[in-house]
Write a protein that holds these residues in place. Structure first.
Motif, mmCIF file in Angstrom:
data_model
loop_
_atom_site.group_PDB
_atom_site.id
_atom_site.type_symbol
_atom_site.label_atom_id
_atom_site.label_comp_id
_atom_site.label_asym_id
_atom_site.label_seq_id
_atom_site.Cartn_x
_atom_site.Cartn_y
_atom_site.Cartn_z
ATOM 1 N N GLY A 232 5.169 8.309 -3.597
ATOM 2 C CA GLY A 232 4.246 7.199 -3.698
ATOM 3 C C GLY A 232 4.526 6.320 -4.904
ATOM 4 N N LYS B 122 -2.023 5.910 -3.016
ATOM 5 C CA LYS B 122 -2.382 6.040 -1.606
ATOM 6 C C LYS B 122 -3.880 6.107 -1.366
ATOM 7 C CE LYS B 122 1.757 8.592 -0.205
ATOM 8 N NZ LYS B 122 2.252 9.856 0.378
ATOM 9 N N ASP C 76 7.223 2.853 1.743
ATOM 10 C CA ASP C 76 6.753 4.238 1.806
ATOM 11 C C ASP C 76 6.717 4.827 3.204
ATOM 12 O OD1 ASP C 76 4.485 2.724 2.673
ATOM 13 O OD2 ASP C 76 3.173 4.388 2.132
ATOM 14 N N SER D 186 -0.321 4.200 6.152
ATOM 15 C CA SER D 186 -1.140 5.309 5.675
ATOM 16 C C SER D 186 -2.621 5.088 5.908
ATOM 17 C CB SER D 186 -0.887 5.530 4.176
ATOM 18 O OG SER D 186 -1.130 4.332 3.455
ATOM 19 N N ASP E 293 8.292 7.823 0.219
ATOM 20 C CA ASP E 293 7.585 8.865 0.984
ATOM 21 C C ASP E 293 8.375 9.192 2.247
ATOM 22 O OD1 ASP E 293 5.785 10.651 2.007
ATOM 23 O OD2 ASP E 293 4.052 9.337 1.912
ATOM 24 N N ASP F 211 0.832 -1.210 0.000
ATOM 25 C CA ASP F 211 0.000 0.000 0.000
ATOM 26 C C ASP F 211 0.863 1.255 0.000
ATOM 27 O OD1 ASP F 211 -2.767 -0.941 0.110
ATOM 28 O OD2 ASP F 211 -2.167 -1.836 2.022
ATOM 29 N N GLY F 212 0.641 2.122 -0.983
ATOM 30 C CA GLY F 212 1.394 3.356 -1.080
ATOM 31 C C GLY F 212 2.701 3.213 -1.830
ATOM 32 N N ARG G 208 -6.785 1.575 -3.393
ATOM 33 C CA ARG G 208 -6.328 0.515 -2.496
ATOM 34 C C ARG G 208 -7.214 -0.726 -2.592
ATOM 35 N NH1 ARG G 208 -7.167 -0.489 3.395
ATOM 36 N NH2 ARG G 208 -5.438 -1.825 4.008
#
Length: 632
Positions: free
Chosen positions: A608, A392, A568, A540, A589, A386-387, A397
């Motif tokens: 990202g 994001k 990230d 996130s 990130d 994820d991310g 997702r």
């Protein structure tokens, strides 16, 4: 050029009804859900600047976070760091003026938070530009009133109405006063003798004050000086001691500042002319009500002046100034940054630039890191999901497959024999989307560390997850869960638990502030109850409390020397901290402070999924061995 102003006013009711029916969920999420703890900069030119002040007013009132309205040039002068770290909202009715296009280009170059653009005519130049940059969210619909005349009217009211609707949601209801021909209240005035208008405003009136200034100036109807009611008491009143003969006050009054406005005006000499633009409505409707009344005042003033505000006539030099191409000039204001400076700033923050020795220390460390990374030979890449492999936003997702760009990038590695590892806090859903995206012949090259690495399986072996999930739930995690329910009952904060043997995930429809409270409460419980074997990791989208001896994303790394890691959330409280603590690690990130690892060396404004794609594009592959080719 333009349209009769009176004709524009006739369409206002229809425009408000049209705006009332529009879906503003994307705009609402951008302003009041996503990154709502971040400062907002709202950018617009001409009449759109008035709407920027309204957006700023609402953002500050409902989020409790500072915001700023700026012209495009002000944004450029604000510097890299403001553009990088603020949410940017661009407002442009037509979406085609050079100023807003230039500002958007700088936002694309530097911003690493989030951006959105609102326009009213489909297929406009801004829309076409942003088709190349999906990270910039867009709201664009064709307004029925079509293009405004010389002054912003219907597009402006539509923007105010849409913004208002984001704060009240489904309860939005057009007040009856919006459709009435209410005239501003005036004392006995001879408007033809008045050239200077001192506009006083309070809580709800500032956006309207800016619009009055814009319209009076642009249509050459008079000059306008703006002040809130108290700042007027700090010397602005002296204007009337010297220039009272051709001046008056325009008092913008809503219920919240009525008493202050009355006392201020009563303190002035009785012969000072007053124009009252007053509403009985509360925020956020009050501002729109006063805006509509100000339009009618501008119309009446135009009649007296013999000027149609909708088509006042534009001199040739005016067109020249409007169409001035200055993009190359502003490159001197915001020259392109070196990647090494961007990378060090991500590690340290902009304020540390004053510490020259520390800045130089990290700069040299970054150079060593990149040189070491480029010298390495790798046969495996380990990713967070994820991310990192997905955007994001919440919608992306929960798709059932990888986006095309990252799928194609990963296939390039798989086809050449590279091993891929994916570490995720989630379970079978990640396996399903990987299998939907990647040909079955490559599945043996892919291993997934589910539930933050607690269960490492080759893609296609997901049935073994059920066996793992049936293991007893850890007692320390259960103790934390029970204690959290007591300290922070779920009827007050809408969180929910997912128990997974050695991991307790906490998600739900929480605001960022609520999620922060839950996170800090969990850390306090761990300390207070001496829960030595568990840790809290943030991502996130959720919090994961894990049994540290059993759960680690490091489990996906089988050969540290030959594995390149990309994630990230590499800061100390992030769920990628361990993964990105190896010497060959890149963040897309957040980063740690460690000078030897976890650097984000993507260009400014790239983060990202876009940063992941940037990194992968700078990697060569030969016989299953990958080499990095990064430059600073």
């Amino acid at each position: 050029m333009g349209k009769p102003f009176k004709d524009e006013l006739k369409k206002l009711s229809e425009t408000i009804r049209w705006a009332e029916k529009q879906d503003v969920l994307r705009l609402e999420r951008f302003l009041f859900v996503e990154n709502k703890q971040m400062p907002l900069v709202c950018i617009g030119s001409g009449g759109s600047l008035s709407a920027c002040h309204y957006a700023v007013q609402l953002y500050q009132q409902y989020n409790g976070v500072l915001a700023q309205a700026m012209t495009p040039l002000q944004l450029m002068y604000s510097g890299h760091n403001v553009i990088r770290s603020s949410k940017l909202l661009f407002l442009s009715a037509s979406g085609k003026n050079k100023d807003i296009l230039n500002a958007i280009k700088y936002g694309i170059r530097y911003n690493e938070t989030s951006m959105m653009c609102l326009t009213f005519h489909k297929n406009n130049p801004t829309e076409k530009l942003l088709e190349q940059y999906p990270k910039v969210q867009r709201w664009c619909e064709d307004i029925p009133s079509e293009k405004d005349g010389f002054l912003a009217t219907n597009s402006l009211v539509a923007t105010f109405t849409l913004l208002c609707k984001t704060t009240v949601g489904f309860t939005f209801n057009i007040p009856s006063s919006f459709s009435q021909e209410i005239k501003p209240k005036t004392e006995t005035l001879k408007l033809n003798d008045i050239q200077n208008f001192i506009v006083l405003y309070g809580a709800a009136g500032e956006p309207v004050a800016w619009d009055i200034e814009s319209k009076l100036t642009e249509a050459a109807l008079g000059s306008a000086l703006l002040s809130d009611y108290r700042n007027f008491g700090h010397g602005r009143h002296h204007w009337f001691a010297k220039c009272k003969e051709n001046s008056c006050i325009i008092a913008l009054i809503s219920p919240i500042e009525k008493e202050l406005a009355t006392k201020t005006i009563n303190g002035m000499p009785s012969d000072v002319p007053i124009i009252y633009i007053e509403t009985d409505l509360e925020m956020p409707y009050a501002t729109i009500d006063m805006l509509l009344q100000s339009f009618r005042f501008v119309n009446d003033l135009g009649d007296i002046r013999g000027i149609d505000p909708g088509r006042p006539g534009v001199p040739s030099y005016g067109r020249l100034l409007y169409n001035l191409n200055y993009y190359k000039l502003t490159n001197r204001i915001l020259p392109k940054e070196k990647i090494i400076d961007v990378a060090v700033r991500r590690k340290l923050g902009s304020s540390v630039e004053k510490n020259v020795l520390l800045w130089e220390y990290y700069s040299n460390a970054c150079k060593r890191f990149v040189n070491r990374l480029n010298r390495g030979n790798y046969n495996t890449i380990a990713f967070d999901y994820d991310g990192t492999l997905s955007p994001k936003d919440r919608t992306s997702r929960y798709t059932d497959r990888l986006c095309d760009e990252i799928k194609d990038a990963l296939l390039r590695f798989l086809e050449r024999g590279v091993e891929i590892r994916v570490a995720t806090g989630r379970g079978k859903s990640v396996a399903n989307l990987l299998k939907n995206s990647i040909d079955k012949r490559y599945w043996p090259q892919i291993k997934v560390g589910y539930y933050n690495g607690a269960c490492l399986l080759t893609l296609g072996e997901e049935e073994k997850l059920e066996e793992w999930k049936n293991k007893p739930f850890d007692q320390e995690l259960k103790n934390l869960e029970d204690e959290l329910k007591q300290r922070l009952p779920t009827q007050y904060v809408r969180y929910r638990f997912e128990e997974r043997s050695w991991q307790l995930s906490i998600g739900g429809e929480m605001t960022p502030e609520e999620a922060q409270i839950v996170y800090e409460t969990c850390r306090e419980i761990i300390w207070d109850k001496l829960l030595k074997n568990i840790r809290v990791w943030r991502s996130s989208h959720s919090l994961d409390i894990v049994v540290y001896r059993e759960v680690s994303k490091l489990h996906v790394i089988e050969d540290v020397q030959h594995t390149l890691c990309i994630g990230d959330y590499g800061c100390i409280d992030g769920n990628d901290y361990e993964l990105l603590n190896s010497w060959a690690s890149l963040s897309v990130d957040k980063v740690s402070k460690n000078v030897d690892c976890c650097w984000n060396i993507a260009p400014s404004g790239v983060n990202g999924l876009d940063a992941t794609l940037y990194y992968l594009s700078r990697i060569s592959i030969n016989n299953g061995v990958i080499k990095c080719k990064f430059n600073l």
